[in-house]
Design a protein around this motif. Structure first.
Motif, PDB file in Angstrom:
ATOM      1  N   CYS A  89     -10.940   7.084   1.510  1.00 16.07           N
ATOM      2  CA  CYS A  89     -10.402   8.398   1.145  1.00 16.07           C
ATOM      3  C   CYS A  89      -9.302   8.230   0.106  1.00 16.07           C
ATOM      4  N   THR A  90      -9.431   8.972  -0.983  1.00 16.45           N
ATOM      5  CA  THR A  90      -8.469   8.799  -2.050  1.00 16.45           C
ATOM      6  C   THR A  90      -7.985  10.141  -2.605  1.00 16.45           C
ATOM      7  N   ALA A  91      -6.668  10.233  -2.796  1.00 15.03           N
ATOM      8  CA  ALA A  91      -6.042  11.465  -3.278  1.00 15.03           C
ATOM      9  C   ALA A  91      -6.313  11.645  -4.766  1.00 15.03           C
ATOM     10  N   VAL A 123     -11.649   5.204   5.804  1.00 13.60           N
ATOM     11  CA  VAL A 123     -10.468   4.392   5.486  1.00 13.60           C
ATOM     12  C   VAL A 123      -9.426   5.234   4.740  1.00 13.60           C
ATOM     13  N   PHE A 124      -8.163   5.098   5.143  1.00 10.50           N
ATOM     14  CA  PHE A 124      -7.068   5.889   4.558  1.00 10.50           C
ATOM     15  C   PHE A 124      -5.980   4.948   4.065  1.00 10.50           C
ATOM     16  N   GLY A 125      -5.372   5.320   2.922  1.00  7.32           N
ATOM     17  CA  GLY A 125      -4.414   4.403   2.295  1.00  7.32           C
ATOM     18  C   GLY A 125      -2.958   4.663   2.659  1.00  7.32           C
ATOM     19  N   ARG A 126      -2.086   3.937   1.964  1.00  9.16           N
ATOM     20  CA  ARG A 126      -0.630   4.025   2.195  1.00  9.16           C
ATOM     21  C   ARG A 126      -0.067   5.348   1.674  1.00  9.16           C
ATOM     22  N   ARG A 128       2.657   5.951   0.018  1.00  5.85           N
ATOM     23  CA  ARG A 128       3.196   5.918  -1.350  1.00  5.85           C
ATOM     24  C   ARG A 128       2.134   5.623  -2.400  1.00  5.85           C
ATOM     25  N   THR A 129       1.281   4.649  -2.092  1.00  2.94           N
ATOM     26  CA  THR A 129       0.413   4.148  -3.167  1.00  2.94           C
ATOM     27  C   THR A 129      -1.093   4.251  -2.878  1.00  2.94           C
ATOM     28  N   LEU A 131      -4.833   3.487  -1.528  1.00  4.96           N
ATOM     29  CA  LEU A 131      -5.592   2.236  -1.379  1.00  4.96           C
ATOM     30  C   LEU A 131      -5.553   1.488  -2.714  1.00  4.96           C
ATOM     31  N   VAL A 143     -14.095   9.216  -0.918  1.00  8.33           N
ATOM     32  CA  VAL A 143     -14.084  10.611  -0.469  1.00  8.33           C
ATOM     33  C   VAL A 143     -12.822  11.257  -1.016  1.00  8.33           C
ATOM     34  N   ILE A 145     -10.734  14.911  -1.031  1.00  8.64           N
ATOM     35  CA  ILE A 145     -10.596  16.297  -0.551  1.00  8.64           C
ATOM     36  C   ILE A 145     -10.209  17.121  -1.781  1.00  8.64           C
ATOM     37  N   ALA A 147      -8.381  19.065  -3.372  1.00 10.42           N
ATOM     38  CA  ALA A 147      -7.104  19.771  -3.234  1.00 10.42           C
ATOM     39  C   ALA A 147      -6.672  20.319  -4.593  1.00 10.42           C
ATOM     40  N   SER A 153      -2.167  15.302  -3.216  1.00  8.86           N
ATOM     41  CA  SER A 153      -1.989  14.295  -2.183  1.00  8.86           C
ATOM     42  C   SER A 153      -1.573  14.936  -0.863  1.00  8.86           C
ATOM     43  N   ALA A 159      -4.877  14.395   6.012  1.00  8.30           N
ATOM     44  CA  ALA A 159      -6.150  13.937   5.441  1.00  8.30           C
ATOM     45  C   ALA A 159      -7.078  13.440   6.556  1.00  8.30           C
TER      46      ALA A 159
HETATM   47  N1  SAH Z   1       0.418   8.672  -3.468  1.00 12.13           N
HETATM   48  C1  SAH Z   1      -0.832   8.270  -2.944  1.00 12.13           C
HETATM   49  C2  SAH Z   1      -1.305   9.262  -1.922  1.00 12.13           C
HETATM   50  C3  SAH Z   1      -1.336   8.692  -0.629  1.00 12.13           C
HETATM   51  S1  SAH Z   1      -1.600   9.851   0.636  1.00 12.13           S
HETATM   52  C4  SAH Z   1      -1.884   8.177  -4.024  1.00 12.13           C
HETATM   53  O1  SAH Z   1      -1.664   8.739  -5.061  1.00 12.13           O
HETATM   54  O2  SAH Z   1      -2.936   7.574  -3.826  1.00 12.13           O
HETATM   55  C5  SAH Z   1      -2.161   8.752   1.897  1.00 12.13           C
HETATM   56  C6  SAH Z   1      -3.644   8.708   2.093  1.00 12.13           C
HETATM   57  O3  SAH Z   1      -4.127   9.985   2.557  1.00 12.13           O
HETATM   58  C7  SAH Z   1      -4.452   8.410   0.861  1.00 12.13           C
HETATM   59  O4  SAH Z   1      -4.512   7.022   0.575  1.00 12.13           O
HETATM   60  C8  SAH Z   1      -5.829   8.953   1.267  1.00 12.13           C
HETATM   61  O5  SAH Z   1      -6.497   8.030   2.095  1.00 12.13           O
HETATM   62  C9  SAH Z   1      -5.447  10.189   2.076  1.00 12.13           C
HETATM   63  N2  SAH Z   1      -5.450  11.393   1.207  1.00 12.13           N
HETATM   64  C10 SAH Z   1      -4.391  12.125   0.805  1.00 12.13           C
HETATM   65  N3  SAH Z   1      -4.790  13.160   0.014  1.00 12.13           N
HETATM   66  C11 SAH Z   1      -6.140  13.053  -0.092  1.00 12.13           C
HETATM   67  C12 SAH Z   1      -7.154  13.806  -0.782  1.00 12.13           C
HETATM   68  N4  SAH Z   1      -6.863  14.866  -1.541  1.00 12.13           N
HETATM   69  N5  SAH Z   1      -8.434  13.409  -0.632  1.00 12.13           N
HETATM   70  C13 SAH Z   1      -8.772  12.344   0.121  1.00 12.13           C
HETATM   71  N6  SAH Z   1      -7.861  11.586   0.775  1.00 12.13           N
HETATM   72  C14 SAH Z   1      -6.564  11.934   0.688  1.00 12.13           C
END
Ligand code: SAH
Length: 260
Positions: A89-91, A123-126, A128-129, A131, A143, A145, A147, A153, A159
């Protein structure tokens, strides 16, 4: 007859939520609560910054059983080694050369695979940063979302909630029944088997000097995408690795003959 969506042997029991490098323990607790409300129970923590933690248990608000059962591992590869499907999952949209799925399609695909008795990871990332690129490369698809593009984010646990909800809908729609038996030759390759194949493919391309001084990253990303799309079985991975082994053997013979 299909199983009840909340039975211990339903598709939901084969889906794990993997949090990578989580910084705030409160988010781990809130994620546990989010997935338990949707009928899931498996959380895996990859190198969390602070865990176990009282804050995590406070925010879990009754999902402490999920937290207490959550394994802590060192790398994402370890967390997903036995999985047939790994969705990252990536923002940020379109950041890597991976197929990108909307949450609904991700939920349907995850539950479809889990219903066929295979293990799935979301899978979900940190905070701040997110994955890293290397971590996203371990995923079969990304994946996002959809938004607000100006502010895309979500909070980590929010998420998790969205993905858990979508997966829940897929379970309720009937994707979460019992196992479909598969023929022994059709057993899908695990994540670890595919990674073994990709490692050997990388070595073989070096052995035959395929890259000719260019960096291998772009070709490898495209090849990964191609083979991941192919939904390889274990038997197919064995066949491909056999071809690579012969290619490597011939390349070695030629090198030796050239060195004489
Ligand atoms: N600043 C980071 C955001 C991290 S938010 C960046 O720019 O990548 C933490 C985690 O929540 C992300 O790694 C992702 O797994 C999930 N997440 C947050 N917003 C999301 C979105 N719009 N779609 C999918 N996953 C999301």
């Amino acid at each position: 007859m299909s199983l009840s969506p909340d039975s211990p042997d339903s598709a939901a029991s084969r889906v794990r939520f993997v949090l990578v490098g989580t910084q705030h323990p409160g988010n781990i607790g809130a994620a546990a609560r989010a997935l338990k409300t949707m009928g899931f129970a498996r959380l895996v923590l990859v190198a969390p910054e602070q865990f176990p933690s009282d804050e995590a248990f406070r925010r879990a608000a009754g999902a402490d059983d999920v937290l207490a059962a959550a394994p802590v591992v060192v790398t994402l590869a370890e967390a997903v080694a036995d999985c047939r499907l790994v969705l990252g999952c990536t923002a940020r949209s379109r950041r890597v050369q991976l197929e990108e799925l909307a949450p609904r399609a991700a939920g349907e695909r995850a539950i479809g695979i889990a219903a066929a008795s295979d293990e799935v990871a979301l899978v979900f990332g940190r905070e701040r940063t997110g994955l890293s690129n290397e971590e996203l490369q371990l995923c079969h698809a990304a994946v996002h979302i959809p938004a607000n593009p100006e502010y895309s984010s979500l909070n980590l646990a929010a998420a998790v909630q969205v993905l858990a909800y979508e997966a829940r809908l897929a379970v309720l729609a009937g994707g979460g029944g019992g196992a479909t038996p598969v023929h022994a030759d059709d057993v899908p390759a695990t994540h670890a088997q595919l990674e073994g194949f990709f490692a050997q493919l990388g070595e073989t391309l070096d052995d035959i000097d395929f890259h000719k001084g260019r960096t291998p990253d772009s070709a490898m990303r495209k090849l990964r995408r191609l083979f991941l799309r192919g939904d390889l079985t274990q038997q197919e991975v064995r066949l491909l690795r056999g071809i690579l082994a012969d290619t490597q053997r011939i390349a070695r013979l030629l090198r030796e003959a050239g060195g004489r």
